[in-house]
Write a protein that holds these residues in place. Structure first.
Motif, mmCIF file in Angstrom:
data_model
loop_
_atom_site.group_PDB
_atom_site.id
_atom_site.type_symbol
_atom_site.label_atom_id
_atom_site.label_comp_id
_atom_site.label_asym_id
_atom_site.label_seq_id
_atom_site.Cartn_x
_atom_site.Cartn_y
_atom_site.Cartn_z
ATOM 1 N N ARG A 97 0.822 -1.207 0.000
ATOM 2 C CA ARG A 97 0.000 0.000 0.000
ATOM 3 C C ARG A 97 0.859 1.262 0.000
ATOM 4 O O ARG A 97 1.880 1.323 0.691
ATOM 5 C CB ARG A 97 -0.926 0.028 1.217
ATOM 6 N N LEU A 98 0.419 2.241 -0.777
ATOM 7 C CA LEU A 98 1.008 3.572 -0.700
ATOM 8 C C LEU A 98 0.353 4.306 0.468
ATOM 9 O O LEU A 98 -0.873 4.402 0.523
ATOM 10 C CB LEU A 98 0.776 4.340 -2.002
ATOM 11 N N PRO A 99 1.119 4.831 1.399
ATOM 12 C CA PRO A 99 0.513 5.465 2.575
ATOM 13 C C PRO A 99 -0.049 6.849 2.271
ATOM 14 O O PRO A 99 0.527 7.611 1.495
ATOM 15 C CB PRO A 99 1.681 5.562 3.566
ATOM 16 N N TYR A 100 -1.187 7.130 2.867
ATOM 17 C CA TYR A 100 -1.841 8.426 2.752
ATOM 18 C C TYR A 100 -2.222 8.915 4.137
ATOM 19 O O TYR A 100 -2.443 8.122 5.056
ATOM 20 C CB TYR A 100 -3.129 8.327 1.917
ATOM 21 N N ARG A 101 -2.349 10.216 4.271
ATOM 22 C CA ARG A 101 -2.995 10.788 5.446
ATOM 23 C C ARG A 101 -4.460 11.015 5.119
ATOM 24 O O ARG A 101 -4.828 11.374 4.001
ATOM 25 C CB ARG A 101 -2.345 12.108 5.849
ATOM 26 N N SER A 102 -5.289 10.819 6.127
ATOM 27 C CA SER A 102 -6.710 11.029 5.969
ATOM 28 C C SER A 102 -7.152 12.176 6.868
ATOM 29 O O SER A 102 -6.350 12.756 7.608
ATOM 30 C CB SER A 102 -7.478 9.750 6.311
ATOM 31 N N LEU A 103 -8.431 12.505 6.796
ATOM 32 C CA LEU A 103 -9.007 13.582 7.581
ATOM 33 C C LEU A 103 -10.386 13.173 8.073
ATOM 34 O O LEU A 103 -11.083 12.397 7.422
ATOM 35 C CB LEU A 103 -9.138 14.868 6.749
ATOM 36 N N SER B 262 -27.900 34.826 9.870
ATOM 37 C CA SER B 262 -27.824 35.145 11.305
ATOM 38 C C SER B 262 -27.012 34.114 12.082
ATOM 39 O O SER B 262 -26.571 34.382 13.197
ATOM 40 C CB SER B 262 -29.238 35.240 11.893
ATOM 41 N N LYS B 263 -26.816 32.928 11.471
ATOM 42 C CA LYS B 263 -26.008 31.881 12.105
ATOM 43 C C LYS B 263 -24.715 31.709 11.312
ATOM 44 O O LYS B 263 -24.547 32.266 10.227
ATOM 45 C CB LYS B 263 -26.781 30.561 12.145
ATOM 46 N N THR B 264 -23.806 30.905 11.877
ATOM 47 C CA THR B 264 -22.566 30.626 11.163
ATOM 48 C C THR B 264 -22.208 29.157 11.337
ATOM 49 O O THR B 264 -22.466 28.566 12.401
ATOM 50 C CB THR B 264 -21.418 31.530 11.655
ATOM 51 N N SER B 265 -21.637 28.560 10.299
ATOM 52 C CA SER B 265 -21.243 27.152 10.332
ATOM 53 C C SER B 265 -19.734 27.029 10.222
ATOM 54 O O SER B 265 -19.090 27.744 9.436
ATOM 55 C CB SER B 265 -21.923 26.368 9.213
ATOM 56 N N LEU B 266 -19.184 26.112 11.007
ATOM 57 C CA LEU B 266 -17.744 25.906 11.096
ATOM 58 C C LEU B 266 -17.420 24.446 10.837
ATOM 59 O O LEU B 266 -18.265 23.560 11.012
ATOM 60 C CB LEU B 266 -17.210 26.270 12.487
ATOM 61 N N THR B 267 -16.171 24.197 10.463
ATOM 62 C CA THR B 267 -15.656 22.835 10.388
ATOM 63 C C THR B 267 -14.346 22.752 11.149
ATOM 64 O O THR B 267 -13.433 23.547 10.924
ATOM 65 C CB THR B 267 -15.432 22.403 8.928
ATOM 66 N N TYR B 268 -14.287 21.774 12.059
ATOM 67 C CA TYR B 268 -13.056 21.440 12.773
ATOM 68 C C TYR B 268 -12.429 20.254 12.047
ATOM 69 O O TYR B 268 -13.098 19.246 11.799
ATOM 70 C CB TYR B 268 -13.339 21.099 14.230
ATOM 71 N N GLU B 269 -11.154 20.364 11.734
ATOM 72 C CA GLU B 269 -10.482 19.389 10.874
ATOM 73 C C GLU B 269 -9.467 18.574 11.676
ATOM 74 O O GLU B 269 -8.557 19.138 12.297
ATOM 75 C CB GLU B 269 -9.793 20.129 9.735
ATOM 76 N N TYR B 270 -9.638 17.247 11.649
ATOM 77 C CA TYR B 270 -8.789 16.344 12.411
ATOM 78 C C TYR B 270 -8.027 15.419 11.466
ATOM 79 O O TYR B 270 -8.636 14.604 10.769
ATOM 80 C CB TYR B 270 -9.627 15.488 13.356
ATOM 81 N N PRO B 271 -6.716 15.505 11.418
ATOM 82 C CA PRO B 271 -5.942 14.541 10.618
ATOM 83 C C PRO B 271 -6.053 13.137 11.215
ATOM 84 O O PRO B 271 -6.265 12.966 12.423
ATOM 85 C CB PRO B 271 -4.504 15.064 10.718
ATOM 86 N N ALA B 272 -5.911 12.131 10.355
ATOM 87 C CA ALA B 272 -6.039 10.751 10.799
ATOM 88 C C ALA B 272 -5.169 9.852 9.937
ATOM 89 O O ALA B 272 -4.857 10.171 8.790
ATOM 90 C CB ALA B 272 -7.500 10.303 10.726
ATOM 91 N N ALA B 273 -4.794 8.716 10.521
ATOM 92 C CA ALA B 273 -4.002 7.739 9.774
ATOM 93 C C ALA B 273 -4.886 6.874 8.891
ATOM 94 O O ALA B 273 -4.447 6.389 7.841
ATOM 95 C CB ALA B 273 -3.209 6.873 10.747
ATOM 96 N N ASP B 274 -6.132 6.667 9.295
ATOM 97 C CA ASP B 274 -7.040 5.786 8.568
ATOM 98 C C ASP B 274 -8.220 6.576 8.021
ATOM 99 O O ASP B 274 -8.601 7.609 8.563
ATOM 100 C CB ASP B 274 -7.549 4.674 9.489
ATOM 101 N N GLY B 275 -8.818 6.042 6.965
ATOM 102 C CA GLY B 275 -9.964 6.695 6.343
ATOM 103 C C GLY B 275 -9.700 6.940 4.870
ATOM 104 O O GLY B 275 -8.758 6.396 4.281
#
Length: 393
Positions: free
Chosen positions: A244-250, A291-304
């Motif tokens: 397998r070629l390794p990748y980072r996931s999110l 009137s509202k706001t949406s956010l995304t919190y981003e987490y790196p991961a080894a799998d996915g």
């Protein structure tokens, strides 16, 4: 009978589908294992009615008139210059590092000329720049490397910067002026109605048939086609013959807040604290009033899902084995970030796809009488493309 089967409905696959259908009048089946088109650039309206990017922020920027003009066929644009702050020592400071970053961090009042000398006094001598650590410490010294780069890179890649190729941190410049834009490209803009609408326009051709939630392995023996364009992981195509070629996931946490704004810019990086690397507030990107706001919190991961090829020498060597195998595989074209194991920006993928189409035009006769034989002049290979200068998405 399709002239082409295209695996993957992201930028690489969609651009090629449009070109083949429009310019050659050929029949294309484009498939994707996800339930939507657009690949990682897919955006959608959340429950609050705010347009968010499902897979984290995608900021379009390019120095290529050709690429910008091509995409302009399928969207109008909203001018947008991206700005990012980094949380360091309890302060939010501009990144890439510039004059205001240093003055704000240390309480100084340096000029641009003085900052050049300030950096030089702290830079470490590195005989040969090989790693991402080498890049930074040779420019601005170890203290700024530790504060802004080491923790973020370690979280993002799961590898210390001293073990990563120099290309990772080379993408982020250091400035001595007050320019706080993340990118300096000639064209900086967002699709006016979002990326998904742009992809819908790109694929709205009667010669293009789309199948979603469809895996290549499930249809390759069921669908008749003459040639194949593959934009997925190249190691998967060859059933991991060389490993397998390794990748980072999110992974992504999408939240909506009961207030109009949350942070002063679209993206705030977190180099040291927290498990996530950055927080994105989409209304800065879209220009939406709400009137509202949406956010995304981003987490790196080894799998996915695979997102980022990990640039290390042993990985490049393994890819070369797959690339050689690809060159010996007739009538299969490997295009895109995963198929060519390169860390491309969106405009670079578009450029690679357009270059691949140009090569198809030169090498593959537009002959609709080939029957169900998978014929073609060119052997399969990972697409060659000299990328324009770019920065990480």
């Amino acid at each position: 009978m399709y002239d082409w089967l295209i695996v993957g409905a992201g930028f690489a696959g969609s651009v090629l589908a449009e070109r083949l259908a429009t310019e050659r009048g050929e029949k294309v089946l484009i498939i994707d294992r996800r339930p939507h088109i657009g690949g990682n650039a897919y955006d959608r309206f959340d429950e609050a009615g705010l347009l968010i990017h499902q897979y984290g922020p995608h900021i379009f920027h390019t120095n290529s008139d050709q690429i910008f003009d091509y995409l302009s066929r399928f969207t109008q644009w909203r001018p947008y210059e991206h700005r990012v702050l980094a949380e360091v020592d309890g302060k939010q400071l501009p990144i890439p590092i510039n004059l205001d970053t240093i003055n704000g961090l240390y309480g100084l009042d340096l000029t641009s000329e003085q900052l050049t000398d300030w950096f030089a006094a702290r830079a470490e001598t590195v005989e040969e720049i090989k790693t991402s650590e080498d890049v930074v410490v040779s420019q601005v010294g170890r203290e700024l490397y530790e504060k802004f780069f080491r923790g973020y890179t370690l979280k993002q890649w799961g590898v210390d910067p001293s073990q990563l190729d120099k290309s990772v941190t080379s993408r982020v410049p250091t400035r001595t002026n007050r320019d706080d834009r993340y990118f300096t490209d000639q064209h900086q803009a967002m699709p006016l109605n979002g990326y998904t609408k742009m992809f819908e326009q790109m694929l709205a051709h009667p010669n293009i048939h789309i199948m979603l939630q469809t895996d290549y392995a499930d249809v390759v023996d069921e669908v008749q086609f003459k040639r194949l364009i593959f934009t997925g992981p190249i190691d998967e195509f060859f059933e991991y013959r060389f490993g397998r070629l390794p990748y980072r996931s999110l992974s992504f946490e999408h939240v909506t807040l009961e207030k109009e704004w949350h942070q002063p810019v679209a993206v705030v990086n977190c180099p040291m604290q927290h498990d996530y690397t950055r927080v994105t507030e989409y209304k800065y990107l879209t220009g939406q009033q709400h009137s509202k706001t949406s956010l995304t919190y981003e987490y790196p991961a080894a799998d996915g899902d695979p997102y980022y090829p990990i640039p290390r020498p042993e990985n490049a060597e393994r890819f070369r084995k797959y690339d050689e195998l690809a060159r010996q595989t007739p009538d299969v074209w490997f295009v895109g970030r995963l198929a060519t194991y390169r860390y491309y920006n969106m405009d670079q993928v578009v450029g690679q796809a357009l270059a691949t189409f140009k090569r198809i035009q030169a090498e593959v006769p537009a002959d609709h009488s080939l029957g169900d034989e998978r014929l073609g002049k060119a052997n399969g290979h990972a697409a060659d493309f000299v990328t324009p200068a770019g920065l990480p998405l």
